[in-house]
Structures are given as C-alpha cells and as structure tokens.
Write a protein that holds these residues in place. Structure first.
Motif, PDB file in Angstrom:
ATOM      1  N   GLY A 251      38.457  64.145 -44.462  1.00 50.35           N
ATOM      2  CA  GLY A 251      38.660  62.791 -44.945  1.00 50.35           C
ATOM      3  C   GLY A 251      37.407  62.273 -45.633  1.00 50.35           C
ATOM      4  O   GLY A 251      36.470  63.034 -45.947  1.00 50.35           O
ATOM      5  N   TYR A 252      37.383  60.969 -45.848  1.00 51.56           N
ATOM      6  CA  TYR A 252      36.276  60.347 -46.567  1.00 51.56           C
ATOM      7  C   TYR A 252      35.836  59.089 -45.832  1.00 51.56           C
ATOM      8  O   TYR A 252      36.596  58.466 -45.093  1.00 51.56           O
ATOM      9  N   THR A 253      34.579  58.720 -46.066  1.00 54.20           N
ATOM     10  CA  THR A 253      34.022  57.572 -45.361  1.00 54.20           C
ATOM     11  C   THR A 253      33.071  56.817 -46.269  1.00 54.20           C
ATOM     12  O   THR A 253      32.738  57.266 -47.368  1.00 54.20           O
ATOM     13  N   THR A 254      32.621  55.642 -45.821  1.00 56.07           N
ATOM     14  CA  THR A 254      31.614  54.887 -46.573  1.00 56.07           C
ATOM     15  C   THR A 254      30.221  55.214 -46.028  1.00 56.07           C
ATOM     16  O   THR A 254      30.076  55.631 -44.872  1.00 56.07           O
ATOM     17  N   ARG A 255      29.224  54.997 -46.874  1.00 58.06           N
ATOM     18  CA  ARG A 255      27.865  55.406 -46.511  1.00 58.06           C
ATOM     19  C   ARG A 255      26.859  54.439 -47.118  1.00 58.06           C
ATOM     20  O   ARG A 255      27.076  53.900 -48.211  1.00 58.06           O
ATOM     21  N   PHE A 256      25.768  54.240 -46.401  1.00 55.05           N
ATOM     22  CA  PHE A 256      24.618  53.514 -46.939  1.00 55.05           C
ATOM     23  C   PHE A 256      23.448  54.476 -46.985  1.00 55.05           C
ATOM     24  O   PHE A 256      22.980  54.950 -45.945  1.00 55.05           O
ATOM     25  N   ASP A 257      23.001  54.781 -48.197  1.00 56.83           N
ATOM     26  CA  ASP A 257      21.866  55.669 -48.409  1.00 56.83           C
ATOM     27  C   ASP A 257      20.689  54.808 -48.835  1.00 56.83           C
ATOM     28  O   ASP A 257      20.696  54.210 -49.912  1.00 56.83           O
ATOM     29  N   THR A 258      19.681  54.743 -47.980  1.00 60.72           N
ATOM     30  CA  THR A 258      18.540  53.878 -48.256  1.00 60.72           C
ATOM     31  C   THR A 258      17.829  54.285 -49.541  1.00 60.72           C
ATOM     32  O   THR A 258      17.356  53.434 -50.294  1.00 60.72           O
ATOM     33  N   LEU A 259      17.760  55.595 -49.818  1.00 55.81           N
ATOM     34  CA  LEU A 259      17.101  56.067 -51.029  1.00 55.81           C
ATOM     35  C   LEU A 259      17.878  55.605 -52.269  1.00 55.81           C
ATOM     36  O   LEU A 259      17.287  55.182 -53.263  1.00 55.81           O
ATOM     37  N   ALA A 260      19.199  55.681 -52.198  1.00 52.27           N
ATOM     38  CA  ALA A 260      20.022  55.218 -53.319  1.00 52.27           C
ATOM     39  C   ALA A 260      19.849  53.716 -53.521  1.00 52.27           C
ATOM     40  O   ALA A 260      19.755  53.240 -54.669  1.00 52.27           O
TER      41      ALA A 260
ATOM     42  N   ASP B 244      11.977  64.498 -45.261  1.00 56.16           N
ATOM     43  CA  ASP B 244      10.881  64.434 -46.219  1.00 56.16           C
ATOM     44  C   ASP B 244      10.291  63.034 -46.331  1.00 56.16           C
ATOM     45  O   ASP B 244       9.129  62.868 -46.664  1.00 56.16           O
ATOM     46  N   SER B 245      11.089  62.005 -46.041  1.00 58.14           N
ATOM     47  CA  SER B 245      10.571  60.651 -46.253  1.00 58.14           C
ATOM     48  C   SER B 245      10.792  59.729 -45.069  1.00 58.14           C
ATOM     49  O   SER B 245      10.284  58.616 -45.044  1.00 58.14           O
ATOM     50  N   GLU B 246      11.541  60.194 -44.075  1.00 56.57           N
ATOM     51  CA  GLU B 246      11.892  59.376 -42.916  1.00 56.57           C
ATOM     52  C   GLU B 246      12.609  58.091 -43.314  1.00 56.57           C
ATOM     53  O   GLU B 246      12.487  57.067 -42.663  1.00 56.57           O
ATOM     54  N   VAL B 247      13.357  58.152 -44.412  1.00 55.31           N
ATOM     55  CA  VAL B 247      14.183  57.025 -44.819  1.00 55.31           C
ATOM     56  C   VAL B 247      15.513  57.133 -44.089  1.00 55.31           C
ATOM     57  O   VAL B 247      16.178  58.159 -44.159  1.00 55.31           O
ATOM     58  N   GLU B 248      15.870  56.082 -43.364  1.00 54.14           N
ATOM     59  CA  GLU B 248      17.079  56.139 -42.560  1.00 54.14           C
ATOM     60  C   GLU B 248      18.293  55.692 -43.359  1.00 54.14           C
ATOM     61  O   GLU B 248      18.274  54.674 -44.031  1.00 54.14           O
ATOM     62  N   SER B 249      19.362  56.460 -43.253  1.00 52.03           N
ATOM     63  CA  SER B 249      20.629  56.152 -43.876  1.00 52.03           C
ATOM     64  C   SER B 249      21.702  56.312 -42.809  1.00 52.03           C
ATOM     65  O   SER B 249      21.439  56.790 -41.711  1.00 52.03           O
ATOM     66  N   PHE B 250      22.944  55.921 -43.125  1.00 43.38           N
ATOM     67  CA  PHE B 250      24.009  56.072 -42.138  1.00 43.38           C
ATOM     68  C   PHE B 250      25.352  56.163 -42.839  1.00 43.38           C
ATOM     69  O   PHE B 250      25.496  55.778 -43.999  1.00 43.38           O
ATOM     70  N   PHE B 251      26.333  56.697 -42.115  1.00 40.54           N
ATOM     71  CA  PHE B 251      27.708  56.689 -42.597  1.00 40.54           C
ATOM     72  C   PHE B 251      28.620  56.215 -41.475  1.00 40.54           C
ATOM     73  O   PHE B 251      28.238  56.195 -40.297  1.00 40.54           O
ATOM     74  N   GLU B 252      29.827  55.788 -41.859  1.00 41.25           N
ATOM     75  CA  GLU B 252      30.809  55.326 -40.882  1.00 41.25           C
ATOM     76  C   GLU B 252      31.429  56.547 -40.208  1.00 41.25           C
ATOM     77  O   GLU B 252      32.104  57.356 -40.849  1.00 41.25           O
ATOM     78  N   ALA B 253      31.202  56.670 -38.905  1.00 37.92           N
ATOM     79  CA  ALA B 253      31.756  57.779 -38.143  1.00 37.92           C
ATOM     80  C   ALA B 253      33.155  57.414 -37.641  1.00 37.92           C
ATOM     81  O   ALA B 253      33.596  56.260 -37.739  1.00 37.92           O
ATOM     82  N   ALA B 254      33.863  58.403 -37.100  1.00 39.86           N
ATOM     83  CA  ALA B 254      35.111  58.100 -36.413  1.00 39.86           C
ATOM     84  C   ALA B 254      34.802  57.166 -35.242  1.00 39.86           C
ATOM     85  O   ALA B 254      33.692  57.169 -34.699  1.00 39.86           O
ATOM     86  N   HIS B 255      35.791  56.388 -34.814  1.00 37.74           N
ATOM     87  CA  HIS B 255      35.528  55.290 -33.885  1.00 37.74           C
ATOM     88  C   HIS B 255      34.916  55.739 -32.555  1.00 37.74           C
ATOM     89  O   HIS B 255      34.022  55.064 -32.035  1.00 37.74           O
ATOM     90  N   LEU B 256      35.364  56.842 -31.998  1.00 35.65           N
ATOM     91  CA  LEU B 256      34.830  57.275 -30.707  1.00 35.65           C
ATOM     92  C   LEU B 256      33.755  58.345 -30.856  1.00 35.65           C
ATOM     93  O   LEU B 256      33.415  59.035 -29.904  1.00 35.65           O
ATOM     94  N   GLU B 257      33.197  58.459 -32.064  1.00 36.06           N
ATOM     95  CA  GLU B 257      32.108  59.392 -32.312  1.00 36.06           C
ATOM     96  C   GLU B 257      30.887  58.591 -32.781  1.00 36.06           C
ATOM     97  O   GLU B 257      30.820  57.391 -32.602  1.00 36.06           O
ATOM     98  N   GLY B 258      29.905  59.264 -33.365  1.00 35.61           N
ATOM     99  CA  GLY B 258      28.748  58.547 -33.892  1.00 35.61           C
ATOM    100  C   GLY B 258      27.802  58.067 -32.819  1.00 35.61           C
ATOM    101  O   GLY B 258      27.804  58.535 -31.681  1.00 35.61           O
TER     102      GLY B 258
END
Length: 400
Positions: free
Chosen positions: A125-134, A311-325
């Motif tokens: 499937g697909y999910t949303t993501r926040f990439d700090t570098l982007a 390489d940069s310790e920039v934190e990013s995240f994505f939406e995991a399944a509800h009972l995961e992450g």
C-alpha cells in the motif's frame, strides 16, 4: 462514559461516503463546514442542513473538526476581535444543534504538513510521509526564506541543496503542491508569493507572543463553551516542531500542561493525537494519556514511525499502520479504558469520541482517489483494529 466510534467526512464532495462510514462501523461523524471561510460565523441553518444530510445516512454529526482560528486571532492583528466574536457565535449555534465537541488548532499558517502523499508502505500500500530534508529543500531553495540557511545549519543546508538538485521538475512541482496546496481539513491553497507575504506578517511573533494570544483566546471563549456544555479540544502541532521559522506551542507535555492551566474546566480540553505527539521521541504517550486523561475530549488514534538519516541525523517519519510504528496504542487504549471507568464511576455519561486517524492506502484506495490521509479501506482497517483492541481492554478490565 461511552467510547464513540467516529469517522471524519469532508462533506458531500468526499469520495469516501457516509455509507462507507456506516459500513465501517462508525456511529458518529466528524465534519466541518469547510465551504465557510475561516473567521466567518457558522449560520445555524447551515449547520442544521448538514445535520440532516448526515442523519439521512443513519449517522449523527457529533464532532466538529475543525472550527478554524484565523491568523489574525493568533497574531492579534487588526480585526481579530470580530473573528473571536464569530467563533463564539459559532459555538453557540453548534451547541443549539446538539454538537458539543469542537476541535481546533493553533498552528501558525500551516496546519498538518507532509512532503510526500503516496509513499510505498513497508507492508504494501501507500502512506504519507514527512521528510525533513525535503522540507528544508523547499524552505531554502524554493521558498527562499530569509535566514533559512542559518536556521537549518551548514550541514543540513548542504544536504538539502544536494537533495534539491537531484529532483526532477515534476518532483519539484509535486513537493511544492504537497506543502502549499493544503491537506484535507488544513490550510487553504497558497502560492510561494502568498506564503512569503504571510511569513512577513508573522515577523516578531515569538513563541511567548503566540502563547499569550492563545491564553487570551481561551480565557475569552472557554467560559462561553462551558456555559453551552461544549468541549473545545485543541489539536497538537503536526509535525510537533517549528516550520518556516514559525514557533509551535502545542508539541510537548509542558505545552499541554500550560494550555490546560489557562482555563481550568472541561471546556478547555485536548484532542489527544497519538500520531502528532508520537513523532517526538521525548513525548511518552502512555504517561501523557494517564496525566491528561480527565481533560481529553477527543481521541485521534494512529501511529507514525520515525526514520533516522545516519549521514545527517535529520529525523523524518511516515504514517505507520495503526497498531504498528512508534505509538504503543495497546497501552494507550488500556489507559483510556481506565479513564472510561473512572468517569462512569463519577456519573459522567458523556461520550468520548475517537477515530482511526489517517490511514494507509490499501487495495483499491488509490484508484478511488480519496483525500490524502483519509482513504476508505485503510481507515476501515484501522477502525476495526482499534475496535477490537478496545473490546479486549474492556474485557481485561472487567474480568481481570
């Protein structure tokens, strides 16, 4: 106390229908009059008309998400007093219609923000993501915000430039539109020029100034909400970090404590979002739920997974399944059920609405074209998992 299963619906134009919500097992609908510009009063006739649409599907509109707070109120810019009066009158109208849970947020300029809307998820499937570098690349090399490079630092600026140079024209356009066009229920569509102008209007607005505005707002509107039997539920920052040089003040345990001290009463409550708060490693979600449980008026249950760039310790995240992450929703659900029993013992029979917040795109969700973060199948899976977890927690609490 009743734990009410709710479903966010964006109105008649939503490709995920009220029938879908009902078949998913929801009984309450989370909705807003998105067609009314932020800052304008919600007429009682318009509220009633939307109620009729929802009731015709066998459901009830029980939560407003969100009743918008204007940038003028946050900055106390000219005209803010009239915006507050309109907010208050909207509270009264909603209460007259029997809607007594109202969510809002205090994020300056941007509401919830992502950089990618259709990233492949680990389990399919697909999910949303926040990439700090982007986001840094957007800030420095697309928006070209003054002093942005100094704020990001030399190493991150260098990496963001490499990232930006590697993007194709289509990827640049996608990044721009993802950030500026506004996600469902968030800010309105902006251009780069409009964003720069709005940022200039926020110059000199510190975190303390933003807190001062919020405190004054709560001391003004919460007594009215209390009188009407309404809970105003502030949503945490998403992501819980400053963006574009703007302070964010609803991100940590200390932030929530301060907010709840501004008006001590149920009218000043929390939208406790495990996804938004869980992005920060220093937010201990179970302990936070245990501490703030009496003042939680609305629950957003979802999980994110933090990524670490070595390489940069920039934190990013994505939406995991509800009972995961990273969010241990099972332990959080146990705390919520404990609070349910405490409230019931006090004779508090009001419902506590919760929803499966966001969701991954599964099966035919992409083909259907639902709003980003709000697919039908992904949320159905999430709500089903949460419903089962609540049932097991209840059984465990009552039978040991």
């Amino acid at each position: 106390m009743v734990l009410e299963q709710t479903w966010r619906w964006f109105g008649p134009g939503d490709r995920v229908t009220l029938r879908d919500a009902r078949e998913a097992g929801a009984t309450g609908i989370v909705n807003a009059l998105h067609e009314i510009p932020t800052g304008e009063m919600w007429p009682i006739q318009t509220i009633q008309k939307r109620q009729e649409v929802i009731r015709s599907a066998g459901l009830e509109w029980t939560v407003v998400e969100s009743l918008g707070v204007t940038e003028r109120i946050k900055m106390r810019a000219p005209g803010w007093q009239q915006d507050v009066e309109n907010f208050i009158q909207s509270i009264r109208h909603l209460a007259d219609c029997g809607i007594r849970t109202i969510a809002y947020n205090w994020m300056p300029l941007f509401s919830w923000t992502r950089t990618h809307l259709h990233e492949p998820a680990p389990g399919g499937g697909y999910t949303t993501r926040f990439d700090t570098l982007a986001f840094a690349a957007f800030d420095m090399y697309m928006l070209k915000r003054l002093n942005a490079e100094a704020e990001w630092g030399e190493d991150q600026s260098r990496e963001a430039l490499r990232y930006f140079k590697a993007l194709s024209p289509a990827q640049i356009d996608s990044l721009r539109s993802t950030i500026l066009d506004g996600l469902p229920g968030g800010h309105t569509k902006l251009t780069l020029k409009e964003t720069a102008e709005m940022l200039r209007s926020y110059e000199g607005i510190s975190a303390d100034a933003l807190r001062s505005s919020l405190g004054e707002f709560l001391r003004t509107v919460a007594p009215v909400a209390e009188e009407c039997g309404v809970r105003l539920c502030i949503h945490p920052d998403d992501p819980p970090r400053p963006l574009l040089g703007l302070p964010r003040i609803v991100s940590t345990t200390d932030d929530l404590r301060w907010i709840l001290e501004q008006y001590v009463g149920d009218a000043n409550s929390l939208t406790f979002c495990t996804g938004a708060l869980g992005v920060r490693a220093d937010n201990k979600l179970r302990e936070m739920v245990a501490e703030f449980a009496p003042r939680i008026g609305f629950l957003h249950l979802r999980s994110t997974e933090r990524e670490q760039r070595t390489d940069s310790e920039v934190e990013s995240f994505f939406e995991a399944a509800h009972l995961e992450g990273d969010a241990d929703l099972i332990s959080i659900i146990l705390e919520v059920v404990r609070e349910k029993h405490r409230r019931s013992a006090r004779g508090d029979n009001r419902s506590l609405p919760y929803r499966a917040d966001h969701g991954q795109e599964l099966l035919n969700d992409r083909e259907r074209g639902a709003a980003p973060g709000y697919p039908a199948v992904g949320r159905l899976r999430g709500l089903a998992e949460l419903r089962g977890a609540f049932m097991m927690a209840e059984r465990w609490m009552t039978e040991g």
